[in-house]
Scaffold this motif. Structure first.
Motif, PDB file in Angstrom:
ATOM      1  N   LYS A  81       0.815  -1.220   0.000  1.00 51.32           N
ATOM      2  CA  LYS A  81       0.000   0.000   0.000  1.00 51.32           C
ATOM      3  C   LYS A  81       0.852   1.276   0.000  1.00 51.32           C
ATOM      4  O   LYS A  81       0.644   2.192   0.806  1.00 51.32           O
ATOM      5  CB  LYS A  81      -0.967  -0.004   1.183  1.00 51.32           C
ATOM      6  CG  LYS A  81      -1.982  -1.149   1.123  1.00 51.32           C
ATOM      7  CD  LYS A  81      -2.961  -1.094   2.286  1.00 51.32           C
ATOM      8  CE  LYS A  81      -3.975  -2.234   2.180  1.00 51.32           C
ATOM      9  NZ  LYS A  81      -4.924  -2.250   3.317  1.00 51.32           N
ATOM     10  N   PHE A  82       1.816   1.323  -0.903  1.00 49.80           N
ATOM     11  CA  PHE A  82       2.636   2.521  -1.042  1.00 49.80           C
ATOM     12  C   PHE A  82       1.824   3.639  -1.691  1.00 49.80           C
ATOM     13  O   PHE A  82       1.011   3.403  -2.581  1.00 49.80           O
ATOM     14  CB  PHE A  82       3.874   2.244  -1.901  1.00 49.80           C
ATOM     15  CG  PHE A  82       4.878   1.339  -1.257  1.00 49.80           C
ATOM     16  CD1 PHE A  82       5.507   1.709  -0.076  1.00 49.80           C
ATOM     17  CD2 PHE A  82       5.203   0.120  -1.829  1.00 49.80           C
ATOM     18  CE1 PHE A  82       6.443   0.879   0.528  1.00 49.80           C
ATOM     19  CE2 PHE A  82       6.137  -0.715  -1.238  1.00 49.80           C
ATOM     20  CZ  PHE A  82       6.761  -0.334  -0.058  1.00 49.80           C
ATOM     21  N   ASP A  83       2.046   4.859  -1.230  1.00 48.79           N
ATOM     22  CA  ASP A  83       1.467   6.023  -1.897  1.00 48.79           C
ATOM     23  C   ASP A  83       2.227   6.345  -3.179  1.00 48.79           C
ATOM     24  O   ASP A  83       1.647   6.701  -4.200  1.00 48.79           O
ATOM     25  CB  ASP A  83       1.502   7.247  -0.968  1.00 48.79           C
ATOM     26  CG  ASP A  83       0.667   7.039   0.274  1.00 48.79           C
ATOM     27  OD1 ASP A  83      -0.509   6.647   0.132  1.00 48.79           O
ATOM     28  OD2 ASP A  83       1.195   7.257   1.376  1.00 48.79           O
TER      29      ASP A  83
ATOM     30  N   PRO B 291       1.588  -1.851  -8.559  1.00 51.87           N
ATOM     31  CA  PRO B 291       0.317  -1.633  -7.849  1.00 51.87           C
ATOM     32  C   PRO B 291      -0.485  -0.503  -8.469  1.00 51.87           C
ATOM     33  O   PRO B 291       0.055   0.557  -8.793  1.00 51.87           O
ATOM     34  CB  PRO B 291       0.759  -1.310  -6.414  1.00 51.87           C
ATOM     35  CG  PRO B 291       2.204  -0.992  -6.492  1.00 51.87           C
ATOM     36  CD  PRO B 291       2.752  -1.714  -7.669  1.00 51.87           C
ATOM     37  N   LYS B 292      -1.778  -0.717  -8.646  1.00 53.87           N
ATOM     38  CA  LYS B 292      -2.622   0.220  -9.384  1.00 53.87           C
ATOM     39  C   LYS B 292      -2.876   1.520  -8.629  1.00 53.87           C
ATOM     40  O   LYS B 292      -3.111   2.560  -9.239  1.00 53.87           O
ATOM     41  CB  LYS B 292      -3.977  -0.435  -9.714  1.00 53.87           C
ATOM     42  CG  LYS B 292      -3.874  -1.725 -10.512  1.00 53.87           C
ATOM     43  CD  LYS B 292      -3.152  -1.513 -11.828  1.00 53.87           C
ATOM     44  CE  LYS B 292      -3.079  -2.812 -12.642  1.00 53.87           C
ATOM     45  NZ  LYS B 292      -2.159  -2.693 -13.790  1.00 53.87           N
ATOM     46  N   LYS B 293      -2.839   1.478  -7.310  1.00 51.01           N
ATOM     47  CA  LYS B 293      -3.205   2.662  -6.537  1.00 51.01           C
ATOM     48  C   LYS B 293      -2.015   3.564  -6.215  1.00 51.01           C
ATOM     49  O   LYS B 293      -2.192   4.682  -5.733  1.00 51.01           O
ATOM     50  CB  LYS B 293      -3.904   2.246  -5.246  1.00 51.01           C
ATOM     51  CG  LYS B 293      -5.282   1.619  -5.497  1.00 51.01           C
ATOM     52  CD  LYS B 293      -6.011   1.348  -4.196  1.00 51.01           C
ATOM     53  CE  LYS B 293      -7.408   0.775  -4.457  1.00 51.01           C
ATOM     54  NZ  LYS B 293      -8.136   0.507  -3.199  1.00 51.01           N
ATOM     55  N   ALA B 294      -0.812   3.083  -6.458  1.00 47.27           N
ATOM     56  CA  ALA B 294       0.372   3.893  -6.168  1.00 47.27           C
ATOM     57  C   ALA B 294       0.656   4.850  -7.321  1.00 47.27           C
ATOM     58  O   ALA B 294       0.390   4.545  -8.483  1.00 47.27           O
ATOM     59  CB  ALA B 294       1.576   2.992  -5.928  1.00 47.27           C
ATOM     60  N   ILE B 295       1.206   6.023  -7.002  1.00 44.70           N
ATOM     61  CA  ILE B 295       1.702   6.949  -8.013  1.00 44.70           C
ATOM     62  C   ILE B 295       3.092   6.467  -8.423  1.00 44.70           C
ATOM     63  O   ILE B 295       3.975   6.287  -7.578  1.00 44.70           O
ATOM     64  CB  ILE B 295       1.790   8.389  -7.458  1.00 44.70           C
ATOM     65  CG1 ILE B 295       0.402   8.888  -7.057  1.00 44.70           C
ATOM     66  CG2 ILE B 295       2.432   9.320  -8.482  1.00 44.70           C
ATOM     67  CD1 ILE B 295      -0.562   9.051  -8.202  1.00 44.70           C
TER      68      ILE B 295
ATOM     69  N   HIS C 191       3.238   7.839 -13.990  1.00 44.66           N
ATOM     70  CA  HIS C 191       2.400   9.032 -13.831  1.00 44.66           C
ATOM     71  C   HIS C 191       3.227  10.309 -13.995  1.00 44.66           C
ATOM     72  O   HIS C 191       2.735  11.318 -14.499  1.00 44.66           O
ATOM     73  CB  HIS C 191       1.735   9.025 -12.452  1.00 44.66           C
ATOM     74  CG  HIS C 191       0.791   7.874 -12.245  1.00 44.66           C
ATOM     75  ND1 HIS C 191       1.154   6.724 -11.585  1.00 44.66           N
ATOM     76  CD2 HIS C 191      -0.492   7.698 -12.643  1.00 44.66           C
ATOM     77  CE1 HIS C 191       0.122   5.893 -11.558  1.00 44.66           C
ATOM     78  NE2 HIS C 191      -0.895   6.454 -12.189  1.00 44.66           N
ATOM     79  N   PHE C 192       4.476  10.267 -13.531  1.00 44.17           N
ATOM     80  CA  PHE C 192       5.380  11.413 -13.633  1.00 44.17           C
ATOM     81  C   PHE C 192       6.763  10.912 -14.039  1.00 44.17           C
ATOM     82  O   PHE C 192       7.184   9.832 -13.605  1.00 44.17           O
ATOM     83  CB  PHE C 192       5.489  12.164 -12.298  1.00 44.17           C
ATOM     84  CG  PHE C 192       4.208  12.819 -11.864  1.00 44.17           C
ATOM     85  CD1 PHE C 192       3.916  14.128 -12.215  1.00 44.17           C
ATOM     86  CD2 PHE C 192       3.278  12.117 -11.103  1.00 44.17           C
ATOM     87  CE1 PHE C 192       2.730  14.732 -11.815  1.00 44.17           C
ATOM     88  CE2 PHE C 192       2.091  12.704 -10.701  1.00 44.17           C
ATOM     89  CZ  PHE C 192       1.816  14.025 -11.061  1.00 44.17           C
ATOM     90  N   LEU C 193       7.462  11.717 -14.853  1.00 43.68           N
ATOM     91  CA  LEU C 193       8.823  11.398 -15.270  1.00 43.68           C
ATOM     92  C   LEU C 193       9.789  12.439 -14.706  1.00 43.68           C
ATOM     93  O   LEU C 193       9.437  13.609 -14.554  1.00 43.68           O
ATOM     94  CB  LEU C 193       8.939  11.399 -16.798  1.00 43.68           C
ATOM     95  CG  LEU C 193       8.048  10.427 -17.575  1.00 43.68           C
ATOM     96  CD1 LEU C 193       8.273  10.598 -19.066  1.00 43.68           C
ATOM     97  CD2 LEU C 193       8.305   8.991 -17.138  1.00 43.68           C
TER      98      LEU C 193
END
Length: 362
Positions: free
Chosen positions: A86-88, A106-110, A145-147
Motif C-alpha cells: 500500500k505505497f502512496d 500496484p494500481k493505486k500507487a503513483i 504518472h510522472f517522469l
C-alpha cells in the motif's frame, strides 16, 4: 507519505550513482518523518532491516548466478512485493530491467520514474539489445504518472519523442573540503603533476580518443586511468596503450576520499562521457575543484557551460594536454564549485524530489 524506492542494488551505497542518490534521498525523507522503504538485493553487504530510520526490504537477486539478465528477476521480485504494501508513491530509478513488469505495478500507487540516460544509444549493446531498450523506454514513459529527467537534454528528448513532460531534477554533489596531499604517495604522483581519467570502460566514454591524444602529446605528465577494465574493451585499450610510459591503468578505485583527492590535486581531469544525462562523476570533479577537459556534447555543456575546455577528437586532446594547466585557470575551477553549491547541492535536489512527490498526490 509511504514511499518506496526501486531500481537500485540497495543502500548504503557500494555500487554506483543511483545507489548513492537513493541513500542520500531516503535518509533525507526519513528525517522529514516520511515512511520510506528502499529495496535491496538479498546479498547486499548491509543486512539490517533499517538504515538511519530508512526501512530496508531485501529481495532475492539472481544476478550473481545469471549475470545481467538476473536484474530482470530481481526487479520482478521487488515489484511483486510492492503490490502488498500500500505505497502512496513508488520511485523507480531507471527503467531498463523493470519496465517489462510495469503491468504488475500496484494500481493505486503513483509511479514516478527517473529516466536516466539514453541507454539504447550505448554502443556496447547489440542492435537487438538497443531495440529492446527503446521498447523498455517507451513502456516506462507510458506506465509512469510522472517522469524525471536529470538533464535538460533528456527532458527535451522525452518531450520531442513522446510529447511527455518531465520534471528536470539533476543529480547532486557535495563540495570537497578536506584535501590530503599525503594520499598521493599511495599512487606515486605529485600535486598538479599528473592528469586523470575516471570512467567505465565503454566506447561512448571516449577513453580511446583521450589516450590517443595523451600518447601523442609532447607533454610528459602521467595520466591515471581509473575504472574497472576487466572487459573486452578494457583488454583492447590495455593492449594498445599498455607500453606507453605516460599511461597508467589503475583499475577500479572505490574509496571516495581517495578519488576526491586525486581529482583535487590533478592538473587536468578528462571527462569523455557522451551518452546520458547529468553524470555523477562530472559533478564530483566539479565539487573537487578539478580543471575539466570534457567531450564536446550537449549534456556536458549544459552542466559546465564555459567553465571547461572541450574536445571532439584526439588532435584536440593533444593540443589541450600540451597547453592547459590548472594554475592558469583558477577562476573557472572556482566557477564550477560555485555551480555545485548553487545548483547541484543535495539539499536542493532532495527538496525538488519531495515537492514533486507532494504535488503528485494532490
Amino acid at each position: 507519505m509511504k514511499i518506496a524506492i526501486l531500481g537500485t542494488r540497495g543502500i548504503p551505497n557500494n555500487y554506483g550513482g543511483f545507489e548513492q542518490f537513493a541513500e542520500i534521498f531516503a535518509v533525507y525523507l526519513a528525517q522529514k518523518k516520511q515512511d520510506i522503504y528502499v529495496y535491496s538485493a538479498h546479498d547486499h553487504i548491509f543486512q539490517e532491516k533499517t538504515f538511519k530510520s530508512v526501512n530496508i526490504i531485501h529481495k532475492y537477486n539472481p544476478e550473481h548466478k545469471m549475470g545481467t539478465v538476473g536484474q530482470f528477476f530481481y526487479d520482478l521480485n521487488c515489484i511483486l512485493d510492492s503490490r502488498n504494501r500500500k505505497f502512496d508513491i513508488i520511485l523507480q530509478l531507471g527503467y531498463t530491467s523493470n519496465s517489462i513488469w510495469s503491468f504488475l505495478l500496484p494500481k493505486k500507487a503513483i509511479i514516478i520514474t527517473n529516466m536516466d540516460g539514453l541507454e539504447w544509444k550505448r554502443s556496447k549493446y547489440s542492435k537487438k539489445t538497443q531495440k529492446f531498450l527503446q521498447f523498455a523506454e517507451k513502456k516506462a514513459v507510458k506506465s509512469s504518472h510522472f517522469l524525471i529527467a536529470d538533464s535538460l537534454g533528456i527532458q527535451k528528448y522525452l518531450k520531442e519523442k513522446y510529447n511527455k513532460e518531465a520534471a528536470y531534477i539533476a543529480y547532486g554533489a557535495a563540495p570537497f573540503l578536506n584535501p590530503r596531499e599525503d594520499l598521493l604517495l599511495q599512487y606515486n604522483v605529485k600535486n598538479n603533476n599528473y592528469n586523470l581519467l575516471i570512467a567505465r570502460f565503454e566506447p561512448e566514454n571516449n577513453i580511446e580518443i583521450i589516450l590517443e591524444g595523451v600518447a601523442a602529446a609532447q607533454d610528459h605528465k602521467l595520466i591515471l586511468v581509473i575504472g574497472n577494465n576487466d572487459n573486452a574493451f578494457g583488454y583492447y585499450l590495455k593492449k594498445k596503450f599498455g607500453d606507453n610510459q605516460k599511461i597508467r591503468f589503475l583499475g577500479g578505485v572505490y574509496n571516495k576520499e581517495h578519488l576526491d583527492n586525486l581529482r583535487y590535486f590533478s592538473s587536468i581531469y578528462f571527462h569523455g562521457h557522451s551518452v546520458g544525462g547529468t553524470n555523477p562523476s562530472l559533478l564530483e570533479a566539479m565539487a573537487a575543484k578539478a580543471l575539466i577537459v570534457a567531450h564536446n556534447n550537449e549534456f556536458n555543456y549544459a552542466i559546465l557551460k564555459d567553465n571547461a575546455f572541450y574536445f571532439s577528437n584526439a588532435t584536440e586532446v593533444k593540443q589541450l594536454t600540451e597547453t592547459v594547466n590548472k594554475d592558469n585557470h583558477k577562476q573557472i575551477v572556482q566557477n564550477n564549485l560555485d555551480t555545485i553549491i548553487q545548483e547541484f547541492n543535495w539539499n536542493k535536489i532532495n527538496e525538488s524530489y519531495l515537492r514533486l512527490f507532494e504535488k503528485s498526490l494532490q
